[in-house]
Design a protein around this motif. Structure first.
Motif, PDB file in Angstrom:
ATOM      1  N   ILE A 139       6.446  -6.296  -5.165  1.00  0.00           N
ATOM      2  CA  ILE A 139       6.737  -5.185  -6.069  1.00  0.00           C
ATOM      3  C   ILE A 139       5.422  -4.548  -6.507  1.00  0.00           C
ATOM      4  O   ILE A 139       4.392  -5.224  -6.597  1.00  0.00           O
ATOM      5  CB  ILE A 139       7.544  -5.687  -7.303  1.00  0.00           C
ATOM      6  CG1 ILE A 139       8.038  -4.516  -8.147  1.00  0.00           C
ATOM      7  CG2 ILE A 139       6.742  -6.659  -8.136  1.00  0.00           C
ATOM      8  CD1 ILE A 139       9.054  -4.924  -9.223  1.00  0.00           C
ATOM      9  N   CYS A 140       5.451  -3.242  -6.728  1.00  0.00           N
ATOM     10  CA  CYS A 140       4.220  -2.552  -7.151  1.00  0.00           C
ATOM     11  C   CYS A 140       4.592  -1.320  -7.962  1.00  0.00           C
ATOM     12  O   CYS A 140       5.705  -0.800  -7.859  1.00  0.00           O
ATOM     13  CB  CYS A 140       3.383  -2.155  -5.949  1.00  0.00           C
ATOM     14  SG  CYS A 140       4.221  -0.975  -4.908  1.00  0.00           S
ATOM     15  N   GLY A 141       3.629  -0.865  -8.766  1.00  0.00           N
ATOM     16  CA  GLY A 141       3.848   0.290  -9.625  1.00  0.00           C
ATOM     17  C   GLY A 141       2.919   1.431  -9.291  1.00  0.00           C
ATOM     18  O   GLY A 141       2.226   1.422  -8.270  1.00  0.00           O
ATOM     19  N   PRO A 142       2.871   2.446 -10.160  1.00  0.00           N
ATOM     20  CA  PRO A 142       2.059   3.631  -9.901  1.00  0.00           C
ATOM     21  C   PRO A 142       0.564   3.329  -9.952  1.00  0.00           C
ATOM     22  O   PRO A 142       0.125   2.405 -10.632  1.00  0.00           O
ATOM     23  CB  PRO A 142       2.465   4.592 -11.024  1.00  0.00           C
ATOM     24  CG  PRO A 142       3.029   3.728 -12.092  1.00  0.00           C
ATOM     25  CD  PRO A 142       3.631   2.551 -11.417  1.00  0.00           C
ATOM     26  N   GLY A 143      -0.207   4.127  -9.193  1.00  0.00           N
ATOM     27  CA  GLY A 143      -1.655   3.962  -9.146  1.00  0.00           C
ATOM     28  C   GLY A 143      -2.131   3.102  -7.995  1.00  0.00           C
ATOM     29  O   GLY A 143      -3.324   3.027  -7.737  1.00  0.00           O
ATOM     30  N   GLU A 144      -1.211   2.447  -7.296  1.00  0.00           N
ATOM     31  CA  GLU A 144      -1.605   1.550  -6.202  1.00  0.00           C
ATOM     32  C   GLU A 144      -1.675   2.305  -4.872  1.00  0.00           C
ATOM     33  O   GLU A 144      -0.858   3.184  -4.597  1.00  0.00           O
ATOM     34  CB  GLU A 144      -0.590   0.404  -6.064  1.00  0.00           C
ATOM     35  CG  GLU A 144      -0.472  -0.485  -7.285  1.00  0.00           C
ATOM     36  CD  GLU A 144      -1.678  -1.391  -7.465  1.00  0.00           C
ATOM     37  OE1 GLU A 144      -2.594  -1.346  -6.624  1.00  0.00           O
ATOM     38  OE2 GLU A 144      -1.693  -2.152  -8.450  1.00  0.00           O
ATOM     39  N   ASN A 145      -2.661   1.938  -4.052  1.00  0.00           N
ATOM     40  CA  ASN A 145      -2.737   2.431  -2.677  1.00  0.00           C
ATOM     41  C   ASN A 145      -2.001   1.442  -1.783  1.00  0.00           C
ATOM     42  O   ASN A 145      -2.393   0.277  -1.704  1.00  0.00           O
ATOM     43  CB  ASN A 145      -4.201   2.559  -2.234  1.00  0.00           C
ATOM     44  CG  ASN A 145      -4.885   3.713  -2.929  1.00  0.00           C
ATOM     45  OD1 ASN A 145      -4.576   4.866  -2.689  1.00  0.00           O
ATOM     46  ND2 ASN A 145      -5.809   3.400  -3.820  1.00  0.00           N
ATOM     47  N   LEU A 146      -0.964   1.916  -1.133  1.00  0.00           N
ATOM     48  CA  LEU A 146      -0.072   1.020  -0.394  1.00  0.00           C
ATOM     49  C   LEU A 146       0.023   1.375   1.081  1.00  0.00           C
ATOM     50  O   LEU A 146      -0.230   2.512   1.483  1.00  0.00           O
ATOM     51  CB  LEU A 146       1.345   1.081  -0.980  1.00  0.00           C
ATOM     52  CG  LEU A 146       1.554   0.680  -2.433  1.00  0.00           C
ATOM     53  CD1 LEU A 146       3.028   0.805  -2.772  1.00  0.00           C
ATOM     54  CD2 LEU A 146       1.081  -0.746  -2.673  1.00  0.00           C
ATOM     55  N   ARG A 147       0.414   0.356   1.855  1.00  0.00           N
ATOM     56  CA  ARG A 147       0.931   0.553   3.211  1.00  0.00           C
ATOM     57  C   ARG A 147       2.349   0.012   3.202  1.00  0.00           C
ATOM     58  O   ARG A 147       2.565  -1.155   2.874  1.00  0.00           O
ATOM     59  CB  ARG A 147       0.087  -0.176   4.249  1.00  0.00           C
ATOM     60  CG  ARG A 147      -1.213   0.503   4.584  1.00  0.00           C
ATOM     61  CD  ARG A 147      -1.936  -0.165   5.743  1.00  0.00           C
ATOM     62  NE  ARG A 147      -2.203  -1.561   5.493  1.00  0.00           N
ATOM     63  CZ  ARG A 147      -1.762  -2.559   6.249  1.00  0.00           C
ATOM     64  NH1 ARG A 147      -0.991  -2.327   7.289  1.00  0.00           N
ATOM     65  NH2 ARG A 147      -2.059  -3.813   5.952  1.00  0.00           N
ATOM     66  N   LEU A 148       3.308   0.852   3.522  1.00  0.00           N
ATOM     67  CA  LEU A 148       4.710   0.441   3.512  1.00  0.00           C
ATOM     68  C   LEU A 148       5.264   0.460   4.930  1.00  0.00           C
ATOM     69  O   LEU A 148       5.065   1.430   5.675  1.00  0.00           O
ATOM     70  CB  LEU A 148       5.550   1.379   2.636  1.00  0.00           C
ATOM     71  CG  LEU A 148       5.194   1.446   1.145  1.00  0.00           C
ATOM     72  CD1 LEU A 148       6.119   2.430   0.441  1.00  0.00           C
ATOM     73  CD2 LEU A 148       5.290   0.080   0.495  1.00  0.00           C
ATOM     74  N   LYS A 149       5.957  -0.616   5.288  1.00  0.00           N
ATOM     75  CA  LYS A 149       6.668  -0.656   6.558  1.00  0.00           C
ATOM     76  C   LYS A 149       8.116  -0.277   6.294  1.00  0.00           C
ATOM     77  O   LYS A 149       8.789  -0.923   5.484  1.00  0.00           O
ATOM     78  CB  LYS A 149       6.581  -2.054   7.176  1.00  0.00           C
ATOM     79  CG  LYS A 149       7.161  -2.132   8.572  1.00  0.00           C
ATOM     80  CD  LYS A 149       6.909  -3.487   9.200  1.00  0.00           C
ATOM     81  CE  LYS A 149       7.418  -3.524  10.631  1.00  0.00           C
ATOM     82  NZ  LYS A 149       7.169  -4.831  11.261  1.00  0.00           N
ATOM     83  N   LEU A 150       8.596   0.774   6.967  1.00  0.00           N
ATOM     84  CA  LEU A 150       9.919   1.326   6.685  1.00  0.00           C
ATOM     85  C   LEU A 150      10.860   1.099   7.852  1.00  0.00           C
ATOM     86  O   LEU A 150      10.452   1.158   9.023  1.00  0.00           O
ATOM     87  CB  LEU A 150       9.821   2.833   6.406  1.00  0.00           C
ATOM     88  CG  LEU A 150       8.860   3.272   5.301  1.00  0.00           C
ATOM     89  CD1 LEU A 150       8.809   4.785   5.222  1.00  0.00           C
ATOM     90  CD2 LEU A 150       9.270   2.681   3.958  1.00  0.00           C
ATOM     91  N   SER A 151      12.125   0.847   7.557  1.00  0.00           N
ATOM     92  CA  SER A 151      13.180   0.777   8.567  1.00  0.00           C
ATOM     93  C   SER A 151      14.130   1.958   8.362  1.00  0.00           C
ATOM     94  O   SER A 151      14.216   2.509   7.270  1.00  0.00           O
ATOM     95  CB  SER A 151      13.941  -0.547   8.460  1.00  0.00           C
ATOM     96  OG  SER A 151      14.568  -0.655   7.195  1.00  0.00           O
ATOM     97  N   ASP A 189       4.103   0.632  14.130  1.00  0.00           N
ATOM     98  CA  ASP A 189       3.820  -0.790  14.307  1.00  0.00           C
ATOM     99  C   ASP A 189       5.129  -1.551  14.132  1.00  0.00           C
ATOM    100  O   ASP A 189       5.405  -2.100  13.077  1.00  0.00           O
ATOM    101  CB  ASP A 189       2.765  -1.258  13.303  1.00  0.00           C
ATOM    102  CG  ASP A 189       2.381  -2.726  13.490  1.00  0.00           C
ATOM    103  OD1 ASP A 189       2.733  -3.285  14.543  1.00  0.00           O
ATOM    104  OD2 ASP A 189       1.742  -3.294  12.585  1.00  0.00           O
ATOM    105  N   ALA A 190       5.937  -1.556  15.220  1.00  0.00           N
ATOM    106  CA  ALA A 190       7.289  -2.149  15.156  1.00  0.00           C
ATOM    107  C   ALA A 190       8.065  -1.536  13.997  1.00  0.00           C
ATOM    108  O   ALA A 190       8.729  -2.232  13.236  1.00  0.00           O
ATOM    109  CB  ALA A 190       7.198  -3.667  15.026  1.00  0.00           C
TER     110      ALA A 190
END
Length: 585
Positions: free
Chosen positions: A440-452, A397-398
């Motif tokens: 910002i986020c820590g452990p235990g979180e379900n994330l979606r990360l956009k990476l370059s 996604d871009a």
């Protein structure tokens, strides 16, 4: 059939990636046979003697006994003419000494400072970068802790036998917390009536595709979010059918708390709990995959087969509790600290958010399911460890979008990370939690990360996004403590050469037992040499996988060091990684 089809697809994809894998293997270091931990390995002693090479010297001769070699200097240029003596009448070839003497008599050329092949200057700059990155990670952790106490986030997985009511329970929770409106519920009721499945309408909230709704069986792990007054929750609705156990493993590996759903209807509990039922396998797998707390939800308590005059049966509840308790204790759960039993009715919503009425259940006074969830002890998180996030899914996604649960460390927009095992550096452009953009986020979180800096094609489920300073180990061999459960009838011996499929965080990979080191007596913990074991034994063994995989020792990051072994659609063993090779890839 579904599992066979999936296995065929995996093999096809492996064949397509064979060339890429060969290139990767050529660039990887050869695995060492030493099984000491890398951190404990002493540095090899430096050899005496040797030489350093000056690439700017016009010529040189090699003397093995010399400690070092220096280029010609002005002093050597001023040597007496006697140095031009005729060469010795030895039959050995002497052009090199003659050239060296000629070079010594000539005026020295202005040359830059001699360079050596020592890597010290490079490692020094690398050391500075590493130190700067380590300082940056330290500041990031301090910034995360300075944010103060937020609502604790908990991942819940619904597990249990097929048709126990897992999806219905998930849908009822979302409805009662206001995440689904009345109009949507009415629409699902009409759809269910058209299919002559009136009681399925709540399950339609979690089961979103047509195949799941037509069959009434969850296939993929459903995901949803809700909040109570004290905590934030992510629901993971795992499939109950035995054909979809690999999907259930993927969901349970992300969970902190398990909700084991039991159908109290006559005959249903017995079917799920008897040999081959998914109640047993799911409870065992949940413990193996790191689900330390288990809430046993006894569902369908209002079913006419057990409820007399509309009152919930305490006799049936006690019967189920008595049947399950010894098995859960055998799985490793502490019944006093880790297990809670709650009677509910998922279809009507009784005893989920609000307590059940005394008319329906006069014997229950311990509160509804939400109270049990909110009163559980806070979960210890590994926020002081290097960043680790196994990739569960990805799409383009871009830029590359990766999804997963943070198992350790802290991440922020702008953080530079590394994708392992292919060692591709990347940077976090955006981070999303429950569809909300966060910084910002820590452990235990379900994330979606956009990476370059990385293409979506360079990422696969099973890869791990990790810290640049302390990347995750990548190996093809590892040592593990393995408990055999119930081996196959036609493969009843667990020994060197045994092949199975290992499920480790989001990795599904074929593996082979290289060596059985010894067997452990479960009572005395004494070790004895053994070439093979049968079902129900505890062993230390070395395993090998075909492709390099990222993992951690169980003692470092438990969620990245637990695994299960499956063979022909059945869980045959569980284990934890205890030791990694000294030389990692």
């Amino acid at each position: 059939e579904e599992e066979r089809r999936r296995e065929t697809e995996r093999r096809k994809s492996r064949a397509l990636e064979k060339k890429r894998d060969e290139r990767e293997r050529e660039s990887l270091a050869v695995m060492s046979d030493s099984w000491e931990d890398k951190a404990d390995a002493p540095e090899p002693p430096k050899k005496a003697g040797g030489f350093t090479l000056n690439a700017n010297a016009s010529s040189f001769s090699f003397n093995p006994g010399a400690a070092s070699f220096k280029p010609p200097t002005a002093t050597s240029a001023a040597a007496p003419p006697a140095a031009k003596a005729a060469p010795a009448p030895s039959p050995a070839p002497t052009p090199a000494p003659a050239k060296k003497e000629a070079a010594a008599s000539a005026p020295p050329k202005a040359s830059p400072k001699p360079k050596t092949d020592s890597p010290k200057p490079k490692s020094k700059s690398g050391g500075k970068q590493s130190k700067a990155s380590a300082e940056q990670e330290k500041k990031l952790l301090e910034e995360f802790k300075a944010l103060g106490q937020q609502k604790e986030h908990v991942n819940i997985v619904f597990i249990g036998h097929v048709d126990a009511g897992k999806s219905t329970l998930g849908g009822q929770i979302l409805f009662q917390t206001g995440n689904v409106d009345d109009r949507t519920i009415e629409k699902y009721e009409r759809e269910a009536k058209e299919k002559n499945r009136d009681s399925w309408y709540m399950a339609y909230i979690m089961d979103t595709n047509d195949e799941e709704r037509a069959k009434g069986k969850t296939v993929e792990v459903g995901r949803a979010n809700f909040e109570s007054d004290k905590k934030r929750y992510t629901i993971l609705d795992a499939p109950g059918h035995k054909n979809y156990v690999p999907n259930m493993i993927g969901g349970a590996s992300q969970a902190d708390i398990g909700v084991l759903v039991i159908a109290a209807r006559k005959g249903e509990f017995e079917t799920g709990f008897e040999r081959g039922g998914q109640t047993r396998e799911h409870a065992q797998l949940a413990k193996t995959l790191g689900v330390t707390k288990l809430i046993v939800v006894v569902n369908k308590m209002d079913d006419p087969s057990i409820a007399e005059g509309g009152k919930w049966s305490k006799e049936r509840y006690d019967e189920i509790l008595g049947g399950l308790s010894p098995f859960l204790k055998q799985c490793g759960y502490n019944l006093k600290k880790d297990v809670v039993f709650v009677p509910i009715s998922a279809l009507t919503g009784a005893n989920i958010k609000d307590a059940v009425s005394k008319e329906a259940c006069p014997w229950w006074d311990k509160g509804p399911l939400f109270d049990v969830l909110d009163n559980l002890q806070p979960i210890d998180r590994l926020d002081d460890k290097p960043f680790r996030m196994p990739v569960m899914d990805k799409y383009g996604d871009a830029g590359a979008m990766v999804m997963g649960k943070v198992e350790a460390g802290v991440c922020k927009v702008g953080t530079e990370l590394m994708m392992m095992p292919n060692k591709v550096p990347c940077k976090v452009q955006q981070a999303f939690r429950d569809e909300v953009d966060i910084e910002i986020c820590g452990p235990g979180e379900n994330l979606r990360l956009k990476l370059s800096g990385i293409d979506e094609k360079e990422v696969q489920p099973g890869f791990v996004l990790c810290s640049m300073v302390s990347p995750i180990p990548v190996v093809t061999k590892f040592e593990a403590q393995i408990a055999t459960l119930e081996l196959l009838e036609h493969k009843a011996i667990f020994t060197a050469g045994y092949k199975a499929v290992v499920h480790l965080h989001s990795i599904i990979e074929e593996c082979e037992v290289l060596q059985l080191l010894y067997e452990i007596d479960p009572k005395t913990r004494q070790q004895k040499k053994s070439k093979f074991v049968k079902s129900g034994k505890l062993v230390i063994a070395r395993l090998q996988v075909a492709r390099p995989i990222p993992l951690e020792k169980f003692s470092e990051v438990p969620q990245l060091g637990r695994f299960t072994l499956r063979d022909e659609g059945k869980t045959i063993a569980i284990g934890k990684v205890t030791k990694l090779p000294k030389s990692q890839m």
